[in-house]
Design an enzyme around this catalytic site. Structure first.
Site, PDB file in Angstrom:
ATOM      1  N   ASP A   1       0.511  -1.230   0.009  1.00  0.00           N
ATOM      2  CA  ASP A   1      -0.058  -0.057  -0.376  1.00  0.00           C
ATOM      3  C   ASP A   1       1.017   1.005  -0.030  1.00  0.00           C
ATOM      4  O   ASP A   1       2.196   1.353   1.028  1.00  0.00           O
ATOM      5  CB  ASP A   1      -0.477  -0.217   1.656  1.00  0.00           C
ATOM      6  CG  ASP A   1      -1.981   1.156   0.990  1.00  0.00           C
ATOM      7  OD1 ASP A   1      -2.142   1.974   0.563  1.00  0.00           O
ATOM      8  OD2 ASP A   1      -3.355   1.480   2.375  1.00  0.00           O
TER       9      ASP A   1
ATOM     10  N   ASP B   1      -3.248   2.726  -6.078  1.00  0.00           N
ATOM     11  CA  ASP B   1      -1.697   2.155  -4.932  1.00  0.00           C
ATOM     12  C   ASP B   1      -1.964   0.882  -4.041  1.00  0.00           C
ATOM     13  O   ASP B   1      -1.125   1.174  -2.890  1.00  0.00           O
ATOM     14  CB  ASP B   1      -2.073   3.771  -4.130  1.00  0.00           C
ATOM     15  CG  ASP B   1      -3.241   3.594  -3.334  1.00  0.00           C
ATOM     16  OD1 ASP B   1      -4.570   3.112  -3.264  1.00  0.00           O
ATOM     17  OD2 ASP B   1      -3.358   4.258  -2.178  1.00  0.00           O
ATOM     18  N   GLU B   2      -2.754  -0.009  -4.301  1.00  0.00           N
ATOM     19  CA  GLU B   2      -1.944  -1.035  -3.488  1.00  0.00           C
ATOM     20  C   GLU B   2      -2.511  -2.189  -4.171  1.00  0.00           C
ATOM     21  O   GLU B   2      -3.296  -1.907  -5.199  1.00  0.00           O
ATOM     22  CB  GLU B   2      -2.954  -0.811  -2.183  1.00  0.00           C
ATOM     23  CG  GLU B   2      -4.675  -0.911  -2.873  1.00  0.00           C
ATOM     24  CD  GLU B   2      -5.810  -0.732  -0.909  1.00  0.00           C
ATOM     25  OE1 GLU B   2      -5.398  -1.712  -0.116  1.00  0.00           O
ATOM     26  OE2 GLU B   2      -6.437  -0.588  -1.055  1.00  0.00           O
TER      27      GLU B   2
END
Length: 519
Positions: A27, A141-142
């Protein structure tokens, strides 16, 4: 407990069924703010807020991301922009001699620029796909990585640290990583010591790790569910694990049983990719910005061969060939050329990439990349591609400058609409000779591709656009982040459980980042 040093947590006996699996949850910390700091290094260590509605004359909007420095002033993701400005005045305003605010107690506000964020995200994704055979991307983003076949528990911490270091060294952003035998525990572990955290939960340790945590930390539990659980006397994950499963099912339905199992460290979901890739790419950064044309061409030649080989390994043909060139300080330029039909031709990839690179012969360059997109797979594999869109995309060019103005980038900056980008693991059921597949599709010969229609030249249809430049006003007032969903349609949020909608906000605030899908 562990800290960002990555030491393991104290454990119990090995009673988890999936103890042999090794799952990473990666993350990126405050991703949008981290991207803005790439373009403006002076923002490092400063409070940064990314959102909409903060300009003069605007009265509505929301915070997409608040850096950790901004959060110290009470600014949070999903917060109304007016509240954020009350808590943390805008620096540009505070520097005004007539301003009532102390400039030292002000922050930097930046507009949402999804085109640029996607470009940085692709750099991270490339590292993730290079580090694991199976990657499940759940937002911009993860992602989850199943690295069971890449490492062992004895060295899993070192493996995860290597992934973190590559992201920071090659992309310039920090990520928190959780390592555990299953997805839900890995996600909790990555949240546990943000920012820049590394937490390892080995088999047999999950229940002891979870037990003292607030019940809202259990994956899938947000403020709404947490409040209902507290009314039932459940305060911690340990309480949830010891609760009566039947009472939980009566209160929450099937989801009650699922939360009960997760609190006990049980989660049998497999890490599975989402959809098929629409593009494949390779990128490489130079030690320092270089103007040496021979060095740049040599690097692009190597990358072109790697991308073509990767496409062949996935039984994929491509109709668009493009490059990415990053110039100081962090201006991202993309160029592409679309072909009349799909090909599998490594020599053509190299030839087109080098021709596109000629535009930057005299420029200092930090990083170069090569991409093939508009993919088509062998016929047997295509039968399983639900609505896979391989329509030809006209060539375009553009850049993202240091002021945040993004211009029209190539189609390759848009990832798969199901949330998969760059290099999702995809294997074909059968291999068909590329020339036969091309003929079946009505493609021209490779000679025609090289000598063909100039209308597919990379400089056609230039234009400027930017997610950050979008009109922040909607019909009945200000535009909210909901309206930006289409701009991020290639990034799906995780939908493993039917969680309460209000629960998403709590998860976003803990991460310091709102995925636009959360709205």
């Amino acid at each position: 407990m562990t800290d960002r040093g990555g030491s393991n947590l104290p454990g119990l006996t090995d009673d988890e069924e999936d103890g042999d699996r090794i799952v990473l949850h990666v993350d990126v910390d405050c991703f949008y703010a981290a991207c803005e700091r790439l373009r403006e290094p002076a923002l490092r260590g400063e409070p940064v807020v990314v959102g909409m509605g903060y300009e003069d004359g605007e009265s509505h909007g929301a915070v997409a991301t608040a850096s950790y420095e901004a959060r110290e002033y009470g600014v949070e993701s999903a917060q109304a922009i007016g509240t954020a400005l009350d808590n943390l005045p805008r620096k540009a305003t505070a520097d005004d001699p007539d301003a009532d605010h102390d400039p030292e107690e002000a922050g930097y506000y930046r507009p949402v620029d999804m085109e640029f964020y996607q470009s940085v995200s692709e750099d991270v994704r490339e590292i993730l796909h290079d580090s694991a055979d199976t990657v499940r991307e759940v937002s911009i983003d993860e992602a989850y990585l199943d690295v069971t076949d890449r490492t062992a528990w004895e060295v899993a911490e070192g493996f995860a640290r290597h992934v973190k270091q590559r992201i920071e060294r090659e992309v310039g952003v920090t990520a928190s990583v959780g390592v555990a035998p299953n997805m839900s525990a890995a996600k909790i572990a990555s949240d546990y010591d943000k920012p820049d955290g590394l937490v390892v939960v080995e088999p047999g340790e999950i229940r002891e790790f979870l037990a003292p945590l607030d019940v809202k930390e259990v994956h899938g539990v947000g403020p709404v569910t947490a409040r209902r659980l507290r009314e039932m006397g459940v305060e911690t994950a340990g309480d949830l694990a010891d609760a009566d499963a039947r009472e939980l099912e009566d209160e929450f339905g099937e989801r009650g049983r699922e939360l009960y199992e997760r609190a006990r460290g049980v989660d049998d979901r497999e890490v599975t990719p989402r959809g098929r890739p629409k593009s494949l790419s390779r990128e490489s950064a130079f030690t320092g910005a270089t103007s040496d044309d021979e060095e740049k061409r040599g690097r692009v030649t190597t990358l072109a061969g790697a991308v073509a080989e990767r496409a062949k390994s996935k039984d994929a043909m491509y109709r668009t060939i493009g490059i990415k060139v990053v110039t100081p300080p962090y201006d991202v330029n993309t160029r592409e050329r679309s072909l009349p039909g799909p090909v599998d031709d490594p020599d053509l990839v190299e030839e087109v990439a080098l021709e596109l690179l000629e535009e930057f012969a005299d420029d200092a360059v930090r990083k170069v990349g090569v991409r093939v997109s508009n993919l088509q797979f062998t016929e047997n594999d295509q039968a399983s591609l639900d609505g896979f869109d391989a329509d030809e995309v006209s060539a375009s060019s553009g850049s993202v400058d240091a002021d945040g103005a993004g211009s029209a980038a190539d189609a390759s900056t848009t990832a798969d609409a199901t949330g998969t980008a760059v290099e999702t693991a995809a294997t074909a059921d059968a291999t068909v000779d590329a020339s036969e597949a091309a003929d079946a599709d009505g493609a021209r010969s490779l000679t025609e591709f090289r000598d063909g229609d100039d209308g597919a030249d990379d400089d056609a249809d230039d234009g400027d656009s930017s997610a950050g430049d979008a009109d922040p006003k909607a019909e009945a007032g200000a535009k909210t982040l909901t309206e930006f969903r289409d701009a991020e349609s290639d990034v799906d949020d995780e939908s493993e459980t039917d969680e309460d909608p209000a629960d998403d906000e709590d998860d976003a605030n803990r991460r310091g980042q709102v995925s636009l899908e959360d709205f």
